[in-house]
Design an enzyme around this catalytic site. Structure first.
Site, mmCIF file in Angstrom:
data_model
loop_
_atom_site.group_PDB
_atom_site.id
_atom_site.type_symbol
_atom_site.label_atom_id
_atom_site.label_comp_id
_atom_site.label_asym_id
_atom_site.label_seq_id
_atom_site.Cartn_x
_atom_site.Cartn_y
_atom_site.Cartn_z
ATOM 1 N N TYR A 75 36.950 9.898 -2.946
ATOM 2 C CA TYR A 75 36.531 10.035 -3.750
ATOM 3 C C TYR A 75 37.290 9.434 -5.029
ATOM 4 O O TYR A 75 36.412 9.509 -6.304
ATOM 5 C CB TYR A 75 36.162 12.261 -3.933
ATOM 6 C CG TYR A 75 35.628 12.629 -4.109
ATOM 7 C CD1 TYR A 75 34.246 12.879 -4.369
ATOM 8 C CD2 TYR A 75 35.993 13.145 -6.063
ATOM 9 C CE1 TYR A 75 33.525 13.565 -5.020
ATOM 10 C CE2 TYR A 75 35.629 14.487 -6.147
ATOM 11 C CZ TYR A 75 33.776 13.973 -6.372
ATOM 12 O OH TYR A 75 33.566 14.799 -7.527
ATOM 13 N N ALA A 96 38.825 7.789 -5.878
ATOM 14 C CA ALA A 96 38.449 6.544 -6.376
ATOM 15 C C ALA A 96 36.992 5.668 -6.684
ATOM 16 O O ALA A 96 36.514 4.964 -7.555
ATOM 17 C CB ALA A 96 38.879 5.361 -5.513
HETATM 18 P P1 NDP Z 1 26.549 19.704 -4.155
HETATM 19 O O1 NDP Z 1 26.944 19.180 -2.030
HETATM 20 O O2 NDP Z 1 25.927 21.212 -3.716
HETATM 21 O O3 NDP Z 1 24.559 18.636 -3.372
HETATM 22 C C1 NDP Z 1 25.071 17.851 -3.086
HETATM 23 C C2 NDP Z 1 23.371 16.865 -3.464
HETATM 24 O O4 NDP Z 1 23.796 15.335 -2.929
HETATM 25 C C3 NDP Z 1 22.608 17.307 -2.411
HETATM 26 O O5 NDP Z 1 21.703 16.648 -3.241
HETATM 27 C C4 NDP Z 1 22.517 16.535 -1.092
HETATM 28 O O6 NDP Z 1 21.287 16.010 -0.776
HETATM 29 C C5 NDP Z 1 22.920 15.264 -2.122
HETATM 30 N N1 NDP Z 1 23.166 13.398 -1.264
HETATM 31 C C6 NDP Z 1 24.475 13.447 -0.780
HETATM 32 N N2 NDP Z 1 24.734 12.531 0.372
HETATM 33 C C7 NDP Z 1 23.419 11.973 -0.161
HETATM 34 C C8 NDP Z 1 23.080 10.250 0.260
HETATM 35 N N3 NDP Z 1 23.583 9.958 0.971
HETATM 36 N N4 NDP Z 1 21.269 10.420 -0.368
HETATM 37 C C9 NDP Z 1 21.370 10.804 -0.875
HETATM 38 N N5 NDP Z 1 21.463 12.220 -1.482
HETATM 39 C C10 NDP Z 1 22.795 12.562 -1.226
HETATM 40 O O7 NDP Z 1 27.529 18.942 -4.989
HETATM 41 P P2 NDP Z 1 27.573 19.780 -6.456
HETATM 42 O O8 NDP Z 1 25.821 19.694 -7.175
HETATM 43 O O9 NDP Z 1 28.744 20.150 -6.506
HETATM 44 O O10 NDP Z 1 27.667 17.694 -7.182
HETATM 45 C C11 NDP Z 1 27.402 17.288 -7.956
HETATM 46 C C12 NDP Z 1 27.947 16.207 -8.300
HETATM 47 O O11 NDP Z 1 28.631 16.827 -9.456
HETATM 48 C C13 NDP Z 1 28.184 15.306 -7.234
HETATM 49 O O12 NDP Z 1 28.254 13.779 -7.488
HETATM 50 C C14 NDP Z 1 30.094 15.482 -7.381
HETATM 51 O O13 NDP Z 1 30.987 14.524 -7.003
HETATM 52 C C15 NDP Z 1 30.117 16.035 -8.347
HETATM 53 N N6 NDP Z 1 30.804 16.801 -8.864
HETATM 54 C C16 NDP Z 1 31.035 18.756 -8.199
HETATM 55 C C17 NDP Z 1 31.682 19.322 -8.552
HETATM 56 C C18 NDP Z 1 32.085 20.314 -8.230
HETATM 57 O O14 NDP Z 1 33.353 20.845 -7.869
HETATM 58 N N7 NDP Z 1 30.899 20.765 -7.423
HETATM 59 C C19 NDP Z 1 33.415 19.029 -9.314
HETATM 60 C C20 NDP Z 1 33.126 17.477 -10.339
HETATM 61 C C21 NDP Z 1 32.031 16.920 -9.708
HETATM 62 P P3 NDP Z 1 20.584 16.875 0.310
HETATM 63 O O15 NDP Z 1 21.154 18.067 0.269
HETATM 64 O O16 NDP Z 1 19.195 16.738 0.341
HETATM 65 O O17 NDP Z 1 20.894 15.995 1.531
#
Ligand code: NDP
Length: 252
Positions: A157, A159
């Protein structure tokens, strides 16, 4: 900030930060392509809270190299243009080196990099083909504080997010001559499903105290930053990585 008649693709908008970003753009007049992967029920809930429109749902697995092109083409068929791409979809999976088998290690590296790094790179590839013809566009990538501090339990993650930062810096240079501006938002912990287990676990309070504000970020706070970076007048921020971590990075 005015996004009237602008078309914005937000990946991973079925919940969490992506939903808040979709809402913020819709509140400022944008037509939103609400992207999801597995959870159509939650994606429909996002659609229900978006004002204005028209907005539309789009499904694809960003980790599949064959799906990005058709996602962008479907959006262009529906809306005729694409002004902003927000690469928000991402996964976090722990795979501590001292505990997992090599098979598990390999699988977690491949899946994490495919989703968090190569997926956004491919979407930028296809979106930018169109944005170049259109005369410009904006791309905002959602990275993480973990890109700078490392993630001992989830090295892939950390990386993937460092890679996303470098990808953004590289393409900000390559695409600026085409009026395509690329920025990054790097949040610390945010109150979402992804962080729920950690925040509600025994270390939850300690995590909140990492920030002198005594709390983690709200998805709306990340969304506001994304909107600013995608708005008119922020061109000279291209290549920038904006921390949204409540000074937690400075503390520990
Ligand atoms: P969530 O886990 O709440 O949501 C993740 C989202 O990504 C969902 O809508 C999911 O879709 C989608 N998703 C996951 N895998 C895939 C895939 N293979 N193809 C398409 N869509 C995909 O995440 P957050 O809202 O917490 O995070 C959003 C971003 O912010 C991420 O990039 C995360 O790394 C980053 N981030 C989050 C932090 C946190 O503390 N929450 C901290 C720092 C960064 P579905 O549900 O429809 O499968």
């Amino acid at each position: 900030m005015n996004f009237k008649d602008r078309v914005v693709l937000v990946t991973g908008a079925s919940r969490g930060i992506g939903r808040a970003i979709a809402q913020a753009f819709a509140q400022h007049g944008a037509k939103v392509a609400v992207h999801y992967h597995r959870d159509i029920g939650m994606a429909e809930k996002t659609m229900n809270v978006l004002p204005g429109g028209p907005h539309q749902l789009f499904c694809c697995d960003v980790s599949d190299p064959n799906e990005g092109q058709s996602l962008i083409e479907d959006i262009l068929k529906k809306f005729g243009r694409l002004d902003v791409l927000v690469n928000n979809a991402g996964i976090f999976k722990a795979h501590p080196i001292q505990k997992v088998s090599y098979e598990q290690w390999l699988e977690d590296w491949q899946r994490t990099l495919a989703t968090n790094l190569v997926g956004p790179a491919n979407l930028i590839y296809w979106a930018s083909q169109h944005m170049i013809k259109q005369g410009g566009g904006r791309i905002v990538n959602i990275s993480s504080r973990g890109a700078f501090r490392g993630e001992p339990e989830a090295p892939a993650y950390g990386a993937s997010k460092s890679g996303l930062n470098a990808l953004s810096q590289s393409l900000a240079q390559a695409l600026a001559p085409h009026n395509i501006f690329i920025t990054v938002v790097a949040p610390g912990f945010v109150e979402t499903e992804m962080a729920r287990e950690l925040l509600s676990g025994p270390d939850g309070e300690k995590i909140k105290r990492q920030s002198p504000l005594g709390r983690v970020a709200r998805p709306e706070e990340v969304a506001r930053t994304v909107l600013f970076l995608a708005s008119e007048g922020s061109d000279y921020l291209t290549g920038a990585i904006v921390d949204v971590n409540g000074a937690s990075y400075l503390r520990s």
